[in-house]
Design a protein around this motif. Structure first.
Motif, mmCIF file in Angstrom:
data_model
loop_
_atom_site.group_PDB
_atom_site.id
_atom_site.type_symbol
_atom_site.label_atom_id
_atom_site.label_comp_id
_atom_site.label_asym_id
_atom_site.label_seq_id
_atom_site.Cartn_x
_atom_site.Cartn_y
_atom_site.Cartn_z
ATOM 1 N N GLU A 178 -4.393 -69.212 88.757
ATOM 2 C CA GLU A 178 -3.907 -68.883 89.765
ATOM 3 C C GLU A 178 -4.621 -67.945 90.946
ATOM 4 O OE1 GLU A 178 -0.422 -71.864 91.620
ATOM 5 O OE2 GLU A 178 0.699 -69.436 90.367
ATOM 6 N N THR A 232 -1.719 -66.248 92.964
ATOM 7 C CA THR A 232 -0.703 -65.092 91.800
ATOM 8 C C THR A 232 -0.841 -64.422 90.655
ATOM 9 O OG1 THR A 232 0.103 -67.783 90.828
ATOM 10 C CG2 THR A 232 1.029 -66.871 92.496
ATOM 11 N N ARG A 237 -1.141 -66.419 87.882
ATOM 12 C CA ARG A 237 -0.833 -66.985 86.352
ATOM 13 C C ARG A 237 -1.830 -67.947 86.352
ATOM 14 N NH1 ARG A 237 1.320 -72.688 86.556
ATOM 15 N NH2 ARG A 237 0.772 -72.591 88.020
#
Length: 282
Positions: free
Chosen positions: A145, A148, A150
């Motif tokens: 992602e 972020t 992530r």
């Protein structure tokens, strides 16, 4: 698969099956998906003209839902209407053991939970360079992602780049063939069941920065024999002595924890780390 890993999955599938039975009683044509176009199953939002990639029907049936190389298109056409593919739904590729690669288009803005868990044969993950929400790093074989950092999903051939700041829940769950994983110091958190059921995993290397952990991160990784940590001042590990412990009992008993020189007694005093029966740091 362990009961602990599947607890959430089973609850979800049970709810789905019950709803499907009720709907089938009203309409024999109701399926768990709206339409199959090419080799991909979709749910269609007619108002927004958006399509969501979904699973076939149930755990057993979904094993054969997708196989080989899967490339998701940016748009699909159904009954003369064009739909933009914007989402990969919850459990979409769950347990698709014969899927070898997947390509995510630039149109996808959301990926649901456990979307790629237990894809045993998955060896390649790519994301279109024009996708503004997700990327695959420098061809690292993972979905990241962008906003972020992530890591959403990986496979046996993933390496974790330094742009990753967290590893999501179930990110590597059920990966086969992954023998070693190196967690860089950019990672500050590792989600629940992140490496659960990685049955070929033999070595884990932690950097000099301790991340926070969700529950059961390495549950059922029974071949894990080497855990290396470069952390000089370790913090306690959560969930120690509970069913949600970071490592399974077999690992605490048989694996060797390698720690920085002179820190062995410090690790012996920290909750969670002290459960390792074999600590080498002299």
């Amino acid at each position: 698969m362990t009961k602990a890993v599947n607890k959430e999955i089973v609850r979800y599938l049970q709810r789905t099956v019950v709803l499907a039975v009720l709907l089938l009683a009203l309409s024999p044509d109701v399926m768990a998906y709206d339409v199959r176009i090419g080799a991909v199953y979709y749910n269609l939002n007619q108002a927004q003209k958006e399509a969501e990639v979904t699973y076939l029907h149930s755990d057993t049936a979904n094993r054969a839902a997708y196989s080989g190389a899967v490339s998701i298109p940016k748009t699909v056409v159904y009954k003369g209407q064009t739909y933009r593919v914007t989402k990969i739904g919850d459990y979409a590729f769950y347990n698709c053991c014969d899927m070898t690669s997947i390509h995510i288009p630039g149109s996808v803005r959301e990926i649901g939970k456990i979307a790629l868990a237990y894809c045993y044969g998955l060896t390649s993950i790519t994301v279109d360079t024009d996708n503004t929400v997700y990327n695959c790093g420098e061809t690292c074989n993972a979905i990241i992602e962008t906003a972020t950092g992530r890591l959403v999903a990986g496979c046996a051939y993933t390496y974790i780049p330094r742009q990753v700041t967290s590893i999501g829940d179930y990110a590597f769950c059920g990966c086969m063939g992954m023998a070693s994983v190196n967690i860089p110091n950019s990672v500050t958190s590792i989600g629940k069941f992140a490496f659960a059921d990685c049955r070929d995993l033999a070595e884990v290397i932690f950097s000099d920065r301790q991340a926070t952990f969700g529950e059961s991160v390495f549950i059922n990784c029974k071949r894990l024999s080497t855990v290396v940590t470069l952390i000089k001042t370790p913090a306690d590990l959560p969930y120690s002595g509970t069913p949600g412990a970071i490592f399974p009992d077999e690992v605490y008993k048989s694996a060797t924890l390698y720690v920085p020189k002179g820190t062995k007694q410090l690790y012996r005093s920290r909750e969670g780390w002290t459960l390792f029966e074999h600590i080498d740091g002299d």
